[in-house]
Design a protein around this motif. Structure first.
Motif, PDB file in Angstrom:
ATOM      1  N   ASN A 144       0.972  -1.530   0.028  1.00 13.79           N
ATOM      2  CA  ASN A 144       0.282  -0.073  -0.189  1.00 13.79           C
ATOM      3  C   ASN A 144       0.460   1.492  -0.036  1.00 13.79           C
ATOM      4  OD1 ASN A 144      -2.743   1.466   0.156  1.00 13.79           O
ATOM      5  ND2 ASN A 144      -2.556   1.684   2.435  1.00 13.79           N
ATOM      6  N   GLY A 164       0.323   8.316  -7.874  1.00 17.68           N
ATOM      7  CA  GLY A 164      -0.174   7.590  -7.839  1.00 17.68           C
ATOM      8  C   GLY A 164       0.400   5.940  -8.697  1.00 17.68           C
ATOM      9  N   SER A 174      -2.165  -1.090  -3.958  1.00 17.13           N
ATOM     10  CA  SER A 174      -2.840   0.020  -4.022  1.00 17.13           C
ATOM     11  C   SER A 174      -1.846   1.484  -3.450  1.00 17.13           C
ATOM     12  CB  SER A 174      -3.824  -0.255  -2.593  1.00 17.13           C
ATOM     13  OG  SER A 174      -3.329  -0.716  -1.504  1.00 17.13           O
ATOM     14  N   TYR A 176      -2.549   5.186  -1.135  1.00 19.36           N
ATOM     15  CA  TYR A 176      -3.152   5.962  -0.045  1.00 19.36           C
ATOM     16  C   TYR A 176      -3.127   7.177  -0.226  1.00 19.36           C
ATOM     17  CZ  TYR A 176      -4.135   6.213   4.725  1.00 19.36           C
ATOM     18  OH  TYR A 176      -4.945   6.812   6.347  1.00 19.36           O
ATOM     19  N   CYS A 180      -6.552  13.027   1.902  1.00 19.07           N
ATOM     20  CA  CYS A 180      -7.413  13.430   0.829  1.00 19.07           C
ATOM     21  C   CYS A 180      -8.591  14.229   1.009  1.00 19.07           C
ATOM     22  CB  CYS A 180      -7.368  12.508  -0.305  1.00 19.07           C
ATOM     23  SG  CYS A 180      -7.784  12.753  -1.686  1.00 19.07           S
ATOM     24  N   LEU A 185     -11.782  12.035  -4.041  1.00 21.94           N
ATOM     25  CA  LEU A 185     -11.342  10.956  -4.349  1.00 21.94           C
ATOM     26  C   LEU A 185     -12.019  10.445  -5.515  1.00 21.94           C
ATOM     27  CD1 LEU A 185     -12.256   9.043  -1.410  1.00 21.94           C
ATOM     28  CD2 LEU A 185     -10.106   8.995  -1.979  1.00 21.94           C
ATOM     29  N   LEU A 188      -9.893  10.981  -8.076  1.00 21.78           N
ATOM     30  CA  LEU A 188      -8.222  10.019  -8.030  1.00 21.78           C
ATOM     31  C   LEU A 188      -8.700   8.478  -8.366  1.00 21.78           C
ATOM     32  CD1 LEU A 188      -6.762  11.387  -5.244  1.00 21.78           C
ATOM     33  CD2 LEU A 188      -5.563  11.889  -6.890  1.00 21.78           C
ATOM     34  N   ARG A 189      -9.502   8.602  -8.251  1.00 23.56           N
ATOM     35  CA  ARG A 189     -10.145   6.207  -8.652  1.00 23.56           C
ATOM     36  C   ARG A 189     -10.129   6.524 -10.098  1.00 23.56           C
ATOM     37  NH1 ARG A 189      -9.895   2.384  -8.853  1.00 23.56           N
ATOM     38  NH2 ARG A 189     -11.039   0.509  -8.740  1.00 23.56           N
ATOM     39  N   LEU A 196      -8.045   2.184  -3.757  1.00 26.72           N
ATOM     40  CA  LEU A 196      -7.792   3.386  -3.037  1.00 26.72           C
ATOM     41  C   LEU A 196      -7.734   3.253  -1.822  1.00 26.72           C
ATOM     42  CD1 LEU A 196      -8.165   6.841  -4.895  1.00 26.72           C
ATOM     43  CD2 LEU A 196      -6.544   5.396  -5.740  1.00 26.72           C
ATOM     44  N   ASN A 197      -7.017   3.540  -0.961  1.00 23.08           N
ATOM     45  CA  ASN A 197      -7.140   3.798   0.608  1.00 23.08           C
ATOM     46  C   ASN A 197      -7.831   4.076   0.884  1.00 23.08           C
ATOM     47  OD1 ASN A 197      -4.863   2.317   3.350  1.00 23.08           O
ATOM     48  ND2 ASN A 197      -6.918   3.431   3.559  1.00 23.08           N
ATOM     49  N   ALA A 216     -13.225   4.375  -2.577  1.00 19.97           N
ATOM     50  CA  ALA A 216     -12.482   3.813  -1.637  1.00 19.97           C
ATOM     51  C   ALA A 216     -12.349   2.744  -2.523  1.00 19.97           C
ATOM     52  CB  ALA A 216     -12.236   4.599  -0.417  1.00 19.97           C
TER      53      ALA A 216
END
Length: 243
Positions: A144, A164, A174, A176, A180, A185, A188-189, A196-197, A216
């Protein structure tokens, strides 16, 4: 439960059902979380530091590995995998870091891209180091990779996503992006091709389910669970004083 099963827990999750990983700080808390039925655990370095009387980031490597060993041993009978937060790696060579994590019983590691002084690492050099960790670990550890842009005052989606992607290319399982903002999110996803953590607060912000709906796949709490317990301990202490 082995690393293959732990890795699988991060994939094909429904948007409202992220993997929730409580953060044990000692053997007793680990057993409590295991008995509650959680499928896996993820140690928080800050929580372990507090439990051992250190400032966050100041736990000696030997003490951290010993704490992780106690935690994995405490939940072995439950068959529950444990991922270990090993901060920025304690300056250890990748192979030694991997060997010590495996000896401690961990199936995963959390590795951050800040140096001990708090400065962001160069992302290309960090990616090279993560690649060395992956090479040393093979498939034996879930990696991670923590991105510290938001922690270090660089709240930039594009830079976070760039780091990332580099870390995923280097072999991270993954990513993290700690602290954030929840509304970052979804972007970023979309931009990072890995689970994603997200970081959750018990008393503020979105719930784990809501974080899952935002993108997430995995939710952790840092030292938040320890601090809730310490708050309860303070209340018990006051009751004893007033008894």
């Amino acid at each position: 439960m082995d690393v293959t099963t732990f890795r699988a827990l991060h994939h094909d999750r429904a948007p409202d059902d992220p993997l929730i990983l409580p953060g044990p700080w000692d053997a007793a808390s680990a057993r409590a979380f295991a008995a509650a039925g959680f499928p896996a655990l993820a140690t928080p370095s800050a929580g372990i530091a507090e439990s051992l009387g250190h400032e966050d980031g100041a736990t000696p490597a030997d003490e951290m590995f010993a704490a992780v060993t106690r935690i994995t041993r405490a939940v072995a009978e439950f068959g529950i995998p444990v991922s270990a937060d090993l901060e920025s790696g304690y300056g250890l060579p990748a192979r030694e870091l991997v060997e010590r994590a495996l000896e401690a019983g961990a199936v995963g590691v959390n590795l951050e891209d800040s140096d001990p002084s708090g400065a962001l690492n160069d992302p290309e050099r960090q990616a090279d180091w993560l690649a060395a960790v992956r090479s040393a670990a093979g498939d034996a550890l879930f990696v991670n990779a923590r991105v510290d842009t938001y922690v270090q005052g660089v709240p930039d989606i594009e830079e976070t996503a760039r780091r990332g992607r580099l870390y995923v290319e280097a072999g991270a399982d993954s990513i993290y992006p700690i602290l954030c903002p929840p509304d970052h999110l979804p972007d970023l996803r979309t931009a990072i091709p890995a689970p994603l953590n997200a970081f959750a607060l018990l008393d503020d912000g979105p719930s784990p389910r809501e974080l899952g709906q935002l993108g997430a796949s995995r939710v952790t709490f840092g030292p938040g669970l320890l601090r809730r317990v310490m708050g309860a301990a303070g209340e018990i202490a006051r009751e004893v004083q007033e008894w």
